[in-house]
Design a protein around this motif. Sequence first.
Motif, PDB file in Angstrom:
ATOM      1  N   UNK A 184       0.790  -1.218   0.117  1.00 56.22           N
ATOM      2  CA  UNK A 184      -0.085   0.038  -0.006  1.00 56.22           C
ATOM      3  C   UNK A 184       0.861   1.225   0.053  1.00 56.22           C
ATOM      4  N   UNK A 185       1.890   1.132   0.829  1.00 58.78           N
ATOM      5  CA  UNK A 185       2.869   2.511   0.863  1.00 58.78           C
ATOM      6  C   UNK A 185       3.548   2.713  -0.531  1.00 58.78           C
ATOM      7  N   UNK A 186       3.931   1.550  -1.225  1.00 61.78           N
ATOM      8  CA  UNK A 186       4.845   1.708  -2.414  1.00 61.78           C
ATOM      9  C   UNK A 186       3.656   2.290  -3.656  1.00 61.78           C
ATOM     10  N   UNK A 187       2.604   1.650  -3.499  1.00 62.87           N
ATOM     11  CA  UNK A 187       1.352   2.072  -4.396  1.00 62.87           C
ATOM     12  C   UNK A 187       1.050   3.496  -4.413  1.00 62.87           C
ATOM     13  N   UNK A 188       0.890   4.199  -3.057  1.00 59.92           N
ATOM     14  CA  UNK A 188       0.688   5.629  -2.727  1.00 59.92           C
ATOM     15  C   UNK A 188       1.777   6.384  -3.209  1.00 59.92           C
ATOM     16  N   UNK A 189       3.005   5.974  -2.896  1.00 58.55           N
ATOM     17  CA  UNK A 189       4.096   6.672  -3.185  1.00 58.55           C
ATOM     18  C   UNK A 189       4.394   6.844  -4.802  1.00 58.55           C
ATOM     19  N   UNK A 190       3.991   5.669  -5.442  1.00 61.47           N
ATOM     20  CA  UNK A 190       4.176   5.970  -6.927  1.00 61.47           C
ATOM     21  C   UNK A 190       3.096   6.866  -7.500  1.00 61.47           C
ATOM     22  N   UNK A 191       1.997   6.911  -6.918  1.00 62.06           N
ATOM     23  CA  UNK A 191       1.022   7.733  -7.563  1.00 62.06           C
ATOM     24  C   UNK A 191       1.223   9.303  -7.048  1.00 62.06           C
ATOM     25  N   UNK A 192       1.512   9.486  -5.744  1.00 63.75           N
ATOM     26  CA  UNK A 192       2.025  10.484  -5.471  1.00 63.75           C
ATOM     27  C   UNK A 192       3.284  11.293  -6.475  1.00 63.75           C
ATOM     28  N   UNK A 193       4.122  10.038  -6.482  1.00 63.98           N
ATOM     29  CA  UNK A 193       5.380  10.670  -7.490  1.00 63.98           C
ATOM     30  C   UNK A 193       4.874  11.191  -8.844  1.00 63.98           C
ATOM     31  N   UNK A 194       4.033  10.216  -9.339  1.00 64.14           N
ATOM     32  CA  UNK A 194       3.508  10.833 -10.729  1.00 64.14           C
ATOM     33  C   UNK A 194       2.985  12.184 -10.774  1.00 64.14           C
ATOM     34  N   UNK A 195       2.083  12.457  -9.526  1.00 63.91           N
ATOM     35  CA  UNK A 195       1.248  13.673  -9.439  1.00 63.91           C
ATOM     36  C   UNK A 195       1.956  14.725  -9.013  1.00 63.91           C
TER      37      UNK A 195
END
Length: 304
Positions: A184-195
């Motif tokens: 879950x952490x990595x998933x959220x961090x990736x989308x936050x990175x993209x945005x």
Amino acid sequence: MPTDVHQHLWPPEFLALLRARSAPPRLDGWTLHLPGEPPYPVDPADHDIAARARLARADGLDLALVSLSSPLGIEDLPPAEAAPLLTAFHDGALDLPEPFGVWASVCLSTPEPDPGALRHELARGCAGLQLPATALLDAAGWARCAPLLDAVAELDKPLFVHPGAAPGTPDAPTWWPALVPYVQQLHAAWFAFRAFGRPRHPDLRVCFAALAGLAPLHGERLVARGGGRERGRVDCNAFYETSSYGTRAVDALVRAAGIDVVVSGSDRPYAAPVLPDLGAQAAIHALRTANPARLLGPTKGTRR
């Protein structure tokens, strides 16, 4: 240079400081105590430097990058507690024999993270910066860490995003943290990175552990929800490390992002290396050699 970008190995000085602590994170002999988690028996062989070096060479590696175990929560300790542990880790890891290199870590509990301390460790030979995914879950996290990422980019070094500390879950099986909060952490961090991260740091090379929690596979849903205007564009400076995944997951990631951004990592000693069967020896060369070389840049993680 065959490379594993993700291993863990605790130097003797670091082990001694963990044993000297009276509060988690701490070691009682070889039993690890973390906040809210049951005691974890550590295998002494996992941190036997000579044995691990032999193992890395047997794996055919020319470089194995070790990192601070972010789930320990050391980056988030008060500065007076974090500083000696970080120093002991960096000093010990930089003195490890070949083929080991090291990712740098920083204290994140200060009002503002210190890019000067990071620059010092990178100048000593650290391959790049590791940050826990828990520090990068949203716009505020990427903004707070921006001075660190500016320093990394200026020095042409990469960022490695690793799972962070996970709160204890009563009665959960032992595999729960690795399969639920870490992903879950990595998933959220990736989308936050993209945005938020990529617009602020357009040239930063970043690598997400564990295939970024498989976040890149959600492109179709992203399009369906109105966030996929650039779905067809591959970010050639966003890399995905393979630890704990095999052929099916790696093949799916390759189909979503291309093979040029997938790099080999094992998370040893917590998982054994896996070489996915992608149908051609050239694919393994890409994951182990060509792609890590592009991620790490000209110095390729070499030390002093």
